[in-house]
Design an enzyme around this catalytic site. Structure first.
Site, PDB file in Angstrom:
ATOM      1  N   SER A 112       0.804  -1.231   0.000  1.00  0.00           N
ATOM      2  CA  SER A 112       0.000   0.000   0.000  1.00  0.00           C
ATOM      3  C   SER A 112       0.831   1.272   0.000  1.00  0.00           C
ATOM      4  CB  SER A 112      -0.974   0.013   1.191  1.00  0.00           C
ATOM      5  OG  SER A 112      -1.943  -0.948   0.994  1.00  0.00           O
ATOM      6  N   ASP A 154      -7.095  -0.558   2.827  1.00  0.00           N
ATOM      7  CA  ASP A 154      -5.742  -0.018   2.934  1.00  0.00           C
ATOM      8  C   ASP A 154      -5.764   1.358   3.599  1.00  0.00           C
ATOM      9  OD1 ASP A 154      -5.357  -2.248   1.405  1.00  0.00           O
ATOM     10  OD2 ASP A 154      -4.925  -1.173  -0.447  1.00  0.00           O
TER      11      ASP A 154
HETATM   12  C1  GLA Z   1      -5.906  -4.023  -2.779  1.00  0.00           C
HETATM   13  C2  GLA Z   1      -7.062  -3.047  -2.625  1.00  0.00           C
HETATM   14  C3  GLA Z   1      -7.825  -3.333  -1.336  1.00  0.00           C
HETATM   15  C4  GLA Z   1      -8.211  -4.806  -1.217  1.00  0.00           C
HETATM   16  C5  GLA Z   1      -7.013  -5.694  -1.491  1.00  0.00           C
HETATM   17  C6  GLA Z   1      -7.389  -7.163  -1.548  1.00  0.00           C
HETATM   18  O1  GLA Z   1      -4.945  -3.797  -1.795  1.00  0.00           O
HETATM   19  O2  GLA Z   1      -6.600  -1.721  -2.621  1.00  0.00           O
HETATM   20  O3  GLA Z   1      -8.953  -2.497  -1.252  1.00  0.00           O
HETATM   21  O4  GLA Z   1      -9.293  -5.114  -2.049  1.00  0.00           O
HETATM   22  O5  GLA Z   1      -6.376  -5.364  -2.722  1.00  0.00           O
HETATM   23  O6  GLA Z   1      -7.837  -7.565  -0.305  1.00  0.00           O
END
Ligand code: GLA
Length: 351
Positions: A112, A154
């Site tokens: 993230s 995230d």
């Molecule tokens: C990404 C997205 C999240 C979530 C994950 C899978 O990180 O940004 O919102 O959906 O994938 O869990």
């Protein structure tokens, strides 16, 4: 001397509960001790937001008042500045000054890094939104800037993370509670070395498969595996089965961590990986291989891919003090569950 605002926002690792947030399910992420920092020096009357990032070669000069729509953002160059532009438009329109971003989060590894930059930017330019509203605004900005229909996991854990704990998030009710990690374990993140880009992955396709399943059985957060027999398309049924079983695993994992039952917690992580690989089909050969080599090590109690999949990292639950052999993965981090984003005023000169 100009005062500046310095915001720090952590990355995150999800312990369990992937591809559940965008159908209002449960997930269990934690903020980690790798972070993005955004420093903002306000300069009134300039009508511009000048943005630099240590991750990017060129600066961006944005008008301080921007339309937060996909078409308007698509014209912004360099493209990385679209995230910043969307955040400014949605969280603190009219911010004028110089914004400098730096980060020690690896990009494209599924930790993230972009959500951390979003939250840090919003706080640095002066947003005073509470964590939930801040997370939802940053999620909207991410969707607008990238076109990826992501959930809110995230941004929420980055905004609301708690030292020493994971957050059990109910993405339907938009509520969360803390789940402290047991003293005897550590969380290890290992990079598969395979870069992950959501925009070019099948992420949006999975979101739309879940929507199609929900048109048959109703909200996946509220149905049982038995209800899924009403879905004739077997591939869609498997996608839905992942979501339904993953939601149950998240709740079981929270219970296992709270009671210090490490065997169960590890087994749930292993089951989660199998479900993501077989039913949801978001794993890769590199991730499968990494997860099985992690599990073969003594001291590792469970391992799974983490985040969206399609490359990126695996997360492992290990006994405290476990050292992983060099070469198990290109990069390994022993991460600490950390506090969410913070902002402070500084009078230090900005470089
Ligand atoms: C990404 C997205 C999240 C979530 C994950 C899978 O990180 O940004 O919102 O959906 O994938 O869990």
């Amino acid at each position: 001397m100009n005062l500046s605002l310095v915001a720090r926002a952590p990355g995150r690792v999800n312990l369990i509960g992937d591809h559940t947030d965008y159908t209002g399910g449960h997930c269990l992420p934690m903020a980690i001790n790798l972070e993005a920092t955004a420093t903002f020096v306000p300069l009134a009357g300039t009508d511009t937001l000048q943005v630099r990032s240590d991750l990017e070669p060129s600066e961006a000069m944005l008008p301080s008042r921007l339309q937060a729509d996909h078409a308007g953002l698509a014209n912004i160059e360099p493209a990385w500045a679209r995230y910043v532009a969307a955040i400014a438009a949605l969280t603190h329109p009219g911010a004028e000054g110089v914004l400098s971003i730096c980060s020690n989060l690896p990009a494209g590894a599924g930790l993230s890094s972009s959500a951390a930059v979003e939250v840090a930017t919003a706080l640095a330019i002066g947003s005073e939104l509470e964590p939930l509203a801040l997370a939802l605004a940053c999620q909207r900005a991410e969707k607008l800037a990238s076109g990826v229909p992501c959930g809110m996991m995230d941004q929420l854990v980055i905004a609301a993370g708690v030292e020493g704990a994971a957050l059990l998030i109910d993405c339907g009710a938009l509520t969360w509670e803390t789940v402290p990690l047991p003293a005897g374990v550590e969380i290890v993140v290992a990079d598969s070395g395979q870069p992950r880009r959501l925009a070019s992955s099948a992420y949006a396709e999975r979101v739309s498969e879940c929507e199609r399943a929900e048109r048959v059985v109703g909200p996946l957060a509220r149905v049982t595996v038995a209800d899924l027999r009403a879905i004739d398309d077997l591939r869609l049924r498997r996608r839905a089965r992942h979501v339904v079983t993953e939601n149950a695993r998240v709740l079981a994992m929270a219970g296992a961590l709270l009671s210090g039952d490490i065997d169960t917690a590890g087994a749930l992580m292993n089951e989660s990986h199998a479900s993501l690989a077989q039913d949801f089909e978001v794993s890769t050969a590199a991730l499968d291989e990494l997860v099985s080599s992690l599990r073969a090590l003594s001291g590792v109690r469970g391992a799974r891919l983490t985040g969206a999949g399609f490359g990126g990292c695996a997360v492992a639950l290990v006994e405290r003090g476990t050292r992983l052999p060099a070469g198990i993965a290109p990069r390994v981090w022993h991460v600490r569950a950390s506090q969410g984003a913070t902002v402070a005023v500084s009078s230090e000169p900005v470089q």
